[in-house]
Design a protein around this motif. Structure first.
Motif, PDB file in Angstrom:
ATOM      1  N   HIS A 276       0.851  -1.185   0.000  1.00 55.67           N
ATOM      2  CA  HIS A 276       0.000   0.000   0.000  1.00 55.67           C
ATOM      3  C   HIS A 276       0.888   1.237   0.000  1.00 55.67           C
ATOM      4  O   HIS A 276       1.875   1.305   0.739  1.00 55.67           O
TER       5      HIS A 276
ATOM      6  N   MET B 210      -0.403   7.468   2.387  1.00 55.33           N
ATOM      7  CA  MET B 210      -0.873   8.836   2.146  1.00 55.33           C
ATOM      8  C   MET B 210      -1.308   9.078   0.703  1.00 55.33           C
ATOM      9  O   MET B 210      -1.399  10.233   0.258  1.00 55.33           O
ATOM     10  N   SER B 211      -1.578   8.035  -0.057  1.00 54.50           N
ATOM     11  CA  SER B 211      -2.001   8.232  -1.450  1.00 54.50           C
ATOM     12  C   SER B 211      -3.509   8.475  -1.508  1.00 54.50           C
ATOM     13  O   SER B 211      -4.285   7.876  -0.768  1.00 54.50           O
ATOM     14  N   GLU B 212      -3.914   9.358  -2.401  1.00 56.12           N
ATOM     15  CA  GLU B 212      -5.329   9.666  -2.576  1.00 56.12           C
ATOM     16  C   GLU B 212      -5.601   9.944  -4.050  1.00 56.12           C
ATOM     17  O   GLU B 212      -5.083  10.929  -4.608  1.00 56.12           O
ATOM     18  N   PRO B 213      -6.391   9.100  -4.749  1.00 52.34           N
ATOM     19  CA  PRO B 213      -7.014   7.896  -4.198  1.00 52.34           C
ATOM     20  C   PRO B 213      -5.981   6.843  -3.811  1.00 52.34           C
ATOM     21  O   PRO B 213      -4.828   6.918  -4.261  1.00 52.34           O
ATOM     22  N   PRO B 214      -6.376   5.859  -2.982  1.00 48.67           N
ATOM     23  CA  PRO B 214      -5.418   4.853  -2.516  1.00 48.67           C
ATOM     24  C   PRO B 214      -4.737   4.146  -3.682  1.00 48.67           C
ATOM     25  O   PRO B 214      -5.378   3.777  -4.664  1.00 48.67           O
ATOM     26  N   ARG B 215      -3.422   3.948  -3.562  1.00 44.88           N
ATOM     27  CA  ARG B 215      -2.645   3.306  -4.603  1.00 44.88           C
ATOM     28  C   ARG B 215      -1.891   2.114  -4.023  1.00 44.88           C
ATOM     29  O   ARG B 215      -1.608   2.060  -2.819  1.00 44.88           O
TER      30      ARG B 215
ATOM     31  N   THR C 216      -3.968   2.531  -8.991  1.00 46.52           N
ATOM     32  CA  THR C 216      -4.937   2.843  -7.948  1.00 46.52           C
ATOM     33  C   THR C 216      -5.602   1.541  -7.525  1.00 46.52           C
ATOM     34  O   THR C 216      -5.614   0.558  -8.276  1.00 46.52           O
ATOM     35  N   SER C 217      -6.130   1.514  -6.313  1.00 45.24           N
ATOM     36  CA  SER C 217      -6.767   0.294  -5.818  1.00 45.24           C
ATOM     37  C   SER C 217      -7.942  -0.114  -6.692  1.00 45.24           C
ATOM     38  O   SER C 217      -8.286  -1.297  -6.771  1.00 45.24           O
TER      39      SER C 217
END
Length: 228
Positions: free
Chosen positions: A187, A190-195, A211-212
């Motif tokens: 993971h 602090m990624s946005e969107p989650p990566r 990205t997720s």
């Protein structure tokens, strides 16, 4: 015997009873008047506190008291499927014919295709060491060299489909949009969107990020086997 019953979880008791009676999930759902998904969620260990009215109907179909399903203490019509050797028995884990690639990926057309080569593992090991539900485990063979030296081409892996969260990091089977691959996932904080970072243990292959929502994580690899 009571200690053994109490250490067995509800989904294990229900699965053992259904198997003992020679019934299918469809049979149980139909006769109890519930959706198949309700029964499957219990068997997969996803529904720890199911609707008691529906569960009572299921108990009636499989001819046990509700208390037996909940705690293992109630009455079973006929032989109790939870024997003294229950934890030492071997359980069949479904082998699927897809081959996750450790290179560019392999397109999956029938993820649930059986090859007739189910693998057997000791129930106590799955329960106590992996803390997994047998129904959510799959055995696959991998191909390619990008996960060397962790995984070799042709290795057999055991995948827990209940574990799809890449935190903590580990080796997963996933569909990255191009095919089914076995890779190490991390993971990205602090990624946005989650990566997620997709990593090959073989340094010849470069890591990449998605990205997720761009990856479909099938499950975490919990064990591997290798021919010498």
């Amino acid at each position: 015997m009571l200690g053994i019953k109490m250490s067995v979880q509800m989904h294990e008791r229900l699965r053992a009873r259904i198997r003992q009676l020679g019934m299918s999930v469809a049979d149980v759902a139909r006769e109890a008047g519930v959706n198949r998904s309700f029964v499957y969620d219990i068997l997969r260990g996803k529904s720890l506190v199911p609707n008691l009215e529906k569960l009572t109907r299921i108990a009636g179909v499989v001819k046990v008291e509700l208390e037996w399903l909940l705690t293992g203490k109630g009455t079973v019509h006929g032989d109790d499927p939870i024997t003294d050797d229950y934890h030492n028995e071997f359980v069949a884990i479904q082998y699927v014919a897809v081959r996750p690639s450790m290179g560019g990926g392999a397109v999956v057309e029938q993820a649930e295709e059986r090859s007739g080569r189910d693998f057997h593992f000791r129930r106590a090991w799955i329960r106590d060491r992996l803390k997994a539900a047998p129904s959510m485990l799959r055995v696959m063979a991998v191909q390619g060299d990008s996960m060397l030296p962790t995984l070799n081409d042709g290795d057999t892996i055991l995948v827990d489909m209940n574990q799809r969260n890449p935190s903590p990091s580990g080796v997963f089977v996933l569909h990255d949009g191009m095919g089914l691959v076995a890779k190490r996932l991390e993971h990205v904080p602090m990624s946005e969107p989650p990566r997620v970072r997709i990593i090959s243990d073989n340094a010849r292959y470069s890591p990449y990020e998605c990205t997720s929502g761009e990856v479909n994580i099938i499950g975490r690899v919990r064990w591997y086997g290798r021919e010498m």
